[in-house]
Motif scaffolding. Structure first.
Motif, mmCIF file in Angstrom:
data_model
loop_
_atom_site.group_PDB
_atom_site.id
_atom_site.type_symbol
_atom_site.label_atom_id
_atom_site.label_comp_id
_atom_site.label_asym_id
_atom_site.label_seq_id
_atom_site.Cartn_x
_atom_site.Cartn_y
_atom_site.Cartn_z
ATOM 1 N N PRO A 101 -38.772 -14.380 9.426
ATOM 2 C CA PRO A 101 -38.476 -14.938 8.106
ATOM 3 C C PRO A 101 -39.647 -14.836 7.151
ATOM 4 C CG PRO A 101 -38.962 -16.698 9.642
ATOM 5 C CD PRO A 101 -38.934 -15.428 10.444
ATOM 6 N N SER A 123 -47.858 -24.873 7.010
ATOM 7 C CA SER A 123 -47.325 -23.974 8.029
ATOM 8 C C SER A 123 -48.159 -24.036 9.300
ATOM 9 C CB SER A 123 -47.294 -22.537 7.508
ATOM 10 O OG SER A 123 -48.613 -22.057 7.312
ATOM 11 N N GLU A 125 -37.613 -15.144 18.299
ATOM 12 C CA GLU A 125 -37.610 -15.570 16.900
ATOM 13 C C GLU A 125 -36.866 -16.899 16.719
ATOM 14 O OE1 GLU A 125 -39.372 -14.179 14.460
ATOM 15 O OE2 GLU A 125 -40.124 -12.687 15.872
ATOM 16 N N GLN A 182 -36.420 -20.586 15.328
ATOM 17 C CA GLN A 182 -36.791 -21.502 14.250
ATOM 18 C C GLN A 182 -37.016 -22.893 14.843
ATOM 19 O OE1 GLN A 182 -37.096 -21.209 10.852
ATOM 20 N NE2 GLN A 182 -36.666 -19.032 10.707
ATOM 21 N N ASP A 201 -38.692 -27.028 14.238
ATOM 22 C CA ASP A 201 -39.007 -28.067 13.256
ATOM 23 C C ASP A 201 -39.992 -29.041 13.890
ATOM 24 O OD1 ASP A 201 -39.100 -30.208 11.542
ATOM 25 O OD2 ASP A 201 -36.958 -30.650 11.585
ATOM 26 N N PHE A 245 -42.177 -26.651 9.603
ATOM 27 C CA PHE A 245 -41.277 -25.796 10.372
ATOM 28 C C PHE A 245 -41.934 -24.433 10.541
ATOM 29 C CE2 PHE A 245 -40.275 -24.953 5.942
ATOM 30 C CZ PHE A 245 -40.136 -23.584 5.888
ATOM 31 N N THR A 259 -41.559 -20.367 13.028
ATOM 32 C CA THR A 259 -40.792 -19.483 13.897
ATOM 33 C C THR A 259 -41.635 -19.040 15.083
ATOM 34 O OG1 THR A 259 -39.584 -18.636 11.982
ATOM 35 C CG2 THR A 259 -39.442 -17.365 14.006
ATOM 36 N N TYR A 283 -45.934 -25.083 17.245
ATOM 37 C CA TYR A 283 -44.733 -24.372 17.697
ATOM 38 C C TYR A 283 -44.157 -25.056 18.935
ATOM 39 C CZ TYR A 283 -45.521 -20.242 14.715
ATOM 40 O OH TYR A 283 -45.652 -19.384 13.648
ATOM 41 N N ARG A 296 -36.447 -29.043 19.703
ATOM 42 C CA ARG A 296 -35.223 -28.237 19.609
ATOM 43 C C ARG A 296 -34.428 -28.235 20.927
ATOM 44 N NH1 ARG A 296 -33.660 -23.248 16.381
ATOM 45 N NH2 ARG A 296 -31.943 -22.343 17.582
#
Length: 412
Positions: free
Chosen positions: A3, A10, A108, A110, A112, A121, A123, A158, A165
């Motif tokens: 993305p 970040s 890849e 995504q 949060d 957030f 990737t 990450y 997640r």
């Protein structure tokens, strides 16, 4: 496809905003520039993603070939990307084999991590989960500076996001996190493993720092982390830090240097005002100035880059202009030029130089495995030239005695 959208705080810039909490809001109002290197990296990531899906999910050979050929049509594509992405997949396979049973593998992803960083957030290039272990692997296509996974805040953010997640599926089964960074072009592969409890404790610890950076109430703290800041050339705090070097007598006050580190007495004398004058810098002072000067050189290069871009865009920089640099003559059509020389009576053999491919070119041609098997015995790697580095550098200190025998064992 990786993305393009990025969070204010970040994960990739965490090493910066965790130290310079004013950076995010400062950069927010500056134009975001892309580069050929960045676009090249995005393409390499896309190839890595495709090969990951082909290896770890159900994908027909026809679909894979069609998508890969489409990516290869990109002007930035190179055969090296095929090699580095293959090395990345090899490492993922090695990671998967560490599990007792086939792990869940996703590319890849995504994630949060807003629970720890406001609106955070990002990737993950690759996530593996199996047994009690969550693995995060990040591919970096750059060949500038090796990046270590040990204590790396990007990887930890990450991991926090991936834990959130997949919590609904795996619950409390995950007990530890393994984070790896692959830089095939630098032959750099590093891994860091911590427990989930340690990771979450780290997340709680950075919460107030992240909130400070997000609110815009942070402080400017120049340092090595300025490297990728969009405002690195225009930052006044960085300028103030570096212009202080203009007055060397104030850089390292004599009182701050331990007496036993001072230069010998014969190199000092009493000045006209009764003060002791030391014309030679002590080793301690030189060590400090090397650190300061290193940042000064980097800062000056950033100023040059900014001024060049501004002048190319038609913006004046007082006292400076662009001029044409040294140019090298080239043939408009080399083949035609050679044919013209042959027609003029020159022997073709005199117009060509026959030379073997370099070691790196042969390795790319043959592939790492076959290269090592067939001609690896003819390769030696001598110790590199001694180079200054900070004492915190992870490489071993240079040993002159070891340098004398470097490469001997490989040829015995």
């Amino acid at each position: 496809m990786p993305p393009e959208k990025h969070a204010l705080l970040s994960a990739s810039s965490a090493s910066r905003w965790l130290k310079c909490t004013a950076a995010p809001r400062f950069e927010e109002h500056l134009p975001e520039r892309t580069s050929e290197y960045a676009e090249e990296g995005r393409l390499a990531h896309s190839i890595c993603e495709l090969k990951t899906l082909k290896k770890f999910t159900v994908m027909t050979s026809r679909t894979y070939t069609t998508r890969l050929n489409k990516l290869k049509k990109n002007p930035l594509y190179s055969e090296e990307m095929d090699k580095t992405s293959d090395l990345y997949i090899e490492h993922l396979i090695e990671q998967a084999m560490l599990y007792d049973s086939t792990p869940t593998v996703v590319a890849e992803v995504q994630v949060d991590f807003g629970e720890y960083v406001p609106e955070g957030f990002g990737t993950c290039d690759n996530v593996m989960i199996g047994g009690d272990t969550l693995s995060i692997t990040d591919y970096k296509h750059g060949k500038g500076v090796p990046v270590s996974a040990v204590g790396n805040p990007q990887m930890r953010l990450y991991a926090l996001g991936a834990l959130k997640r997949y919590a609904p599926v795996f619950g409390d089964a995950i007990k530890k996190v393994r984070m790896s960074i692959d830089q095939p072009r630098l032959d750099s592969y590093t891994t860091d493993t911590i427990t989930v409890e340690e990771l979450m404790a780290w997340g709680e610890n950075i919460k107030p720092i992240a909130q400070k950076a997000f609110s815009g109430l942070g402080e400017f703290v120049p340092g090595d982390h300025c490297r990728f800041c969009r405002g690195k050339a225009q930052c006044r705090a960085r300028a103030n830090t570096n212009t202080a070097l203009e007055d060397f007598k104030d850089c390292v006050p004599a009182a701050s240097v331990p007496p036993d580190a001072m230069v010998p007495q014969e190199f000092s004398h009493i000045g006209p005002h009764g003060n002791e004058v030391r014309p030679l810098l002590s080793d301690a002072e030189i060590g400090d100035l090397l650190i300061r000067g290193k940042e000064l050189v980097a800062w000056y290069k950033d100023l040059e880059e900014y001024a060049t871009k501004a002048l190319l865009d038609g913006k004046p920089i007082e006292g400076w202009k662009l001029v044409a640099g040294r140019s090298i003559r080239t043939f408009t059509d080399q083949d035609a030029a050679i044919q013209a020389a042959i027609a003029a009576g020159y022997d073709e053999a005199l117009l060509y130089d026959r030379k073997p491919k370099t070691l790196s070119e042969m390795e790319k041609l043959m592939g790492k495995a076959e290269f090592a098997e067939k001609i690896g015995g003819y390769v030696t790697k001598p110790l590199g030239k001694p180079t200054l580095a900070l004492s915190t550098d992870k490489r071993e200190a240079y040993n002159p005695a070891a340098a004398d025998f470097a490469g001997v064992a490989a040829n015995e």
